[in-house]
Design a protein around this motif. Structure first.
Motif, PDB file in Angstrom:
ATOM      1  N   VAL A 187     -17.714  25.937  24.987  1.00 22.39           N
ATOM      2  CA  VAL A 187     -19.122  26.310  25.157  1.00 22.39           C
ATOM      3  C   VAL A 187     -18.644  28.452  24.012  1.00 22.39           C
ATOM      4  O   VAL A 187     -20.464  28.276  23.592  1.00 22.39           O
ATOM      5  CB  VAL A 187     -19.865  26.542  25.701  1.00 22.39           C
ATOM      6  CG1 VAL A 187     -20.179  24.881  26.603  1.00 22.39           C
ATOM      7  CG2 VAL A 187     -19.369  26.969  27.039  1.00 22.39           C
ATOM      8  N   LEU A 188     -17.920  28.551  24.349  1.00 22.42           N
ATOM      9  CA  LEU A 188     -17.977  29.475  23.308  1.00 22.42           C
ATOM     10  C   LEU A 188     -16.374  29.875  22.983  1.00 22.42           C
ATOM     11  O   LEU A 188     -15.817  30.072  24.172  1.00 22.42           O
ATOM     12  CB  LEU A 188     -18.184  30.742  24.497  1.00 22.42           C
ATOM     13  CG  LEU A 188     -17.933  32.379  23.895  1.00 22.42           C
ATOM     14  CD1 LEU A 188     -19.482  32.441  22.457  1.00 22.42           C
ATOM     15  CD2 LEU A 188     -18.273  32.921  25.362  1.00 22.42           C
ATOM     16  N   TYR A 189     -16.277  30.454  22.022  1.00 19.85           N
ATOM     17  CA  TYR A 189     -14.611  30.859  21.532  1.00 19.85           C
ATOM     18  C   TYR A 189     -15.003  31.546  20.534  1.00 19.85           C
ATOM     19  O   TYR A 189     -15.667  30.766  19.685  1.00 19.85           O
ATOM     20  CB  TYR A 189     -13.888  29.571  20.898  1.00 19.85           C
ATOM     21  CG  TYR A 189     -12.661  29.451  20.213  1.00 19.85           C
ATOM     22  CD1 TYR A 189     -11.274  29.166  21.350  1.00 19.85           C
ATOM     23  CD2 TYR A 189     -12.200  28.918  19.273  1.00 19.85           C
ATOM     24  CE1 TYR A 189      -9.900  29.106  21.000  1.00 19.85           C
ATOM     25  CE2 TYR A 189     -11.210  28.906  18.382  1.00 19.85           C
ATOM     26  CZ  TYR A 189     -10.157  29.147  19.108  1.00 19.85           C
ATOM     27  OH  TYR A 189      -8.597  29.567  18.823  1.00 19.85           O
ATOM     28  N   LYS A 190     -13.451  31.943  20.026  1.00 19.89           N
ATOM     29  CA  LYS A 190     -13.452  33.515  19.237  1.00 19.89           C
ATOM     30  C   LYS A 190     -12.143  32.879  18.502  1.00 19.89           C
ATOM     31  O   LYS A 190     -12.348  32.651  16.909  1.00 19.89           O
ATOM     32  CB  LYS A 190     -13.077  34.750  20.074  1.00 19.89           C
ATOM     33  CG  LYS A 190     -13.042  35.791  18.324  1.00 19.89           C
ATOM     34  CD  LYS A 190     -13.197  37.227  19.084  1.00 19.89           C
ATOM     35  CE  LYS A 190     -13.455  38.286  17.750  1.00 19.89           C
ATOM     36  NZ  LYS A 190     -11.644  38.234  17.085  1.00 19.89           N
ATOM     37  N   ASP A 191     -11.271  33.252  18.938  1.00 24.51           N
ATOM     38  CA  ASP A 191      -9.645  32.380  18.124  1.00 24.51           C
ATOM     39  C   ASP A 191      -8.455  32.493  19.108  1.00 24.51           C
ATOM     40  O   ASP A 191      -8.650  32.500  20.496  1.00 24.51           O
ATOM     41  CB  ASP A 191      -9.513  33.807  17.356  1.00 24.51           C
ATOM     42  CG  ASP A 191      -9.240  35.096  17.302  1.00 24.51           C
ATOM     43  OD1 ASP A 191      -8.486  35.188  18.775  1.00 24.51           O
ATOM     44  OD2 ASP A 191      -9.379  36.178  17.245  1.00 24.51           O
ATOM     45  N   GLU A 192      -7.589  31.937  18.720  1.00 27.10           N
ATOM     46  CA  GLU A 192      -6.508  31.301  19.409  1.00 27.10           C
ATOM     47  C   GLU A 192      -5.810  33.146  20.152  1.00 27.10           C
ATOM     48  O   GLU A 192      -4.700  33.097  20.612  1.00 27.10           O
ATOM     49  CB  GLU A 192      -5.632  30.260  18.627  1.00 27.10           C
ATOM     50  CG  GLU A 192      -5.170  31.689  18.476  1.00 27.10           C
ATOM     51  CD  GLU A 192      -4.129  30.706  16.771  1.00 27.10           C
ATOM     52  OE1 GLU A 192      -3.194  30.971  15.943  1.00 27.10           O
ATOM     53  OE2 GLU A 192      -3.309  29.448  17.350  1.00 27.10           O
ATOM     54  N   ASP A 193      -6.490  33.786  19.860  1.00 27.62           N
ATOM     55  CA  ASP A 193      -6.046  35.148  20.893  1.00 27.62           C
ATOM     56  C   ASP A 193      -6.687  36.179  21.382  1.00 27.62           C
ATOM     57  O   ASP A 193      -6.182  37.063  21.816  1.00 27.62           O
ATOM     58  CB  ASP A 193      -5.408  36.549  19.600  1.00 27.62           C
ATOM     59  CG  ASP A 193      -4.200  35.885  18.521  1.00 27.62           C
ATOM     60  OD1 ASP A 193      -3.409  35.283  18.698  1.00 27.62           O
ATOM     61  OD2 ASP A 193      -4.803  35.639  17.158  1.00 27.62           O
ATOM     62  N   THR A 194      -7.810  35.277  21.297  1.00 31.60           N
ATOM     63  CA  THR A 194      -9.229  35.648  22.420  1.00 31.60           C
ATOM     64  C   THR A 194      -9.702  34.781  23.645  1.00 31.60           C
ATOM     65  O   THR A 194      -9.629  34.233  23.044  1.00 31.60           O
ATOM     66  CB  THR A 194      -9.975  35.996  21.391  1.00 31.60           C
ATOM     67  OG1 THR A 194      -9.497  37.220  20.587  1.00 31.60           O
ATOM     68  CG2 THR A 194     -11.101  36.705  22.485  1.00 31.60           C
ATOM     69  N   GLY A 195      -9.368  35.522  24.886  1.00 32.42           N
ATOM     70  CA  GLY A 195      -9.240  34.564  26.270  1.00 32.42           C
ATOM     71  C   GLY A 195     -10.704  34.939  26.767  1.00 32.42           C
ATOM     72  O   GLY A 195     -10.979  35.760  26.268  1.00 32.42           O
ATOM     73  N   GLY A 196     -11.083  34.094  27.552  1.00 31.52           N
ATOM     74  CA  GLY A 196     -12.583  34.363  28.398  1.00 31.52           C
ATOM     75  C   GLY A 196     -11.899  35.029  29.717  1.00 31.52           C
ATOM     76  O   GLY A 196     -10.373  34.977  30.504  1.00 31.52           O
ATOM     77  N   SER A 197     -12.344  36.242  29.584  1.00 28.00           N
ATOM     78  CA  SER A 197     -12.261  36.800  31.041  1.00 28.00           C
ATOM     79  C   SER A 197     -13.100  36.855  31.976  1.00 28.00           C
ATOM     80  O   SER A 197     -12.385  37.397  33.846  1.00 28.00           O
ATOM     81  CB  SER A 197     -11.743  38.018  30.226  1.00 28.00           C
ATOM     82  OG  SER A 197     -13.070  38.780  29.762  1.00 28.00           O
TER      83      SER A 197
END
Length: 213
Positions: A187-197
């Motif tokens: 439900v929330l995504y930026k790119d393959e280099d950015t994780g959910g913290s």
């Protein structure tokens, strides 16, 4: 096996949810006579995950980054390992369903960015207080540092998936399940280099979600 060890905790406060309002209303010096003491368990080095059980101040869970999940029923006097049969022992988060304390979710992968770390293989669920476990997906996330369960619906949960520690991968971001982890929707995504913290549910309005990337 029962283990008599210690962990730094504030006696009598574990499991007490302090809202901003209750903190603001606390008189000065209310906690000045309380002291920290070690109550355990001595296992697995760094410890990231801890969860209490509402209404049961003597029951709580601790997850070490490479030492599995431990439960105490007597406020830390003794401890029982409850996750030894699973293929990963790297724990990033533990969440107990507010509406049913028998439902516990464990997210694997420590979620601490360090030169040396351990990764996991997704999320696990127990419906019987930790006696048995089922794997519930997100296996390529490797590091899942936080979970948030709907206070009224134990099948609705959000997971912050940090992802691979040393390279890009697609299974990052914030995920939601409506069926206790059988299926997941990102439900929330930026790119393959950015994780959910981080992820949290507003207890006064479970439709309001906060997340960190």
């Amino acid at each position: 096996m029962r283990v008599r060890t210690l962990l730094w905790l504030l006696p009598g406060l574990l499991g007490l949810l302090l809202t901003e309002a209750s903190v603001a209303q606390s008189p000065p010096g209310l906690y000045q006579d309380l002291a920290w003491r070690l109550i355990g368990p001595m296992r697995g080095g760094r410890t990231r995950a801890v969860a209490g059980v509402p209404g049961q101040p003597g029951v709580f869970y601790v997850g070490a980054v490479n030492g599995g999940v431990w439960r105490t029923n007597d406020a830390g006097r003794t401890w029982q390992p409850i996750f030894e049969g699973q293929p990963t022992q790297s724990i990033g988060a533990i969440a107990v369903a507010p509406s049913d304390p028998n439902i516990i979710y464990v997210a694997s992968g420590e979620g601490l960015l360090r030169p040396d770390l351990s990764v996991g293989n997704g999320i696990y669920r127990s419906g019987d207080g930790g006696r048995t476990w089922e794997h519930r997906g997100l296996g390529d996330g490797q590091q899942i540092p936080e979970l948030a369960i709907d206070p009224h619906d134990p099948g609705r949960m959000f997971a912050a998936v940090l992802g691979h520690p040393y390279g890009p991968n697609a299974e990052r971001g914030i995920y939601r399940t409506l069926d206790a982890g059988r299926t997941w929707q990102r439900v929330l995504y930026k790119d393959e280099d950015t994780g959910g913290s981080a992820v949290a549910i507003d207890p006064s309005n479970p439709q309001r979600i906060y997340a960190g990337l």
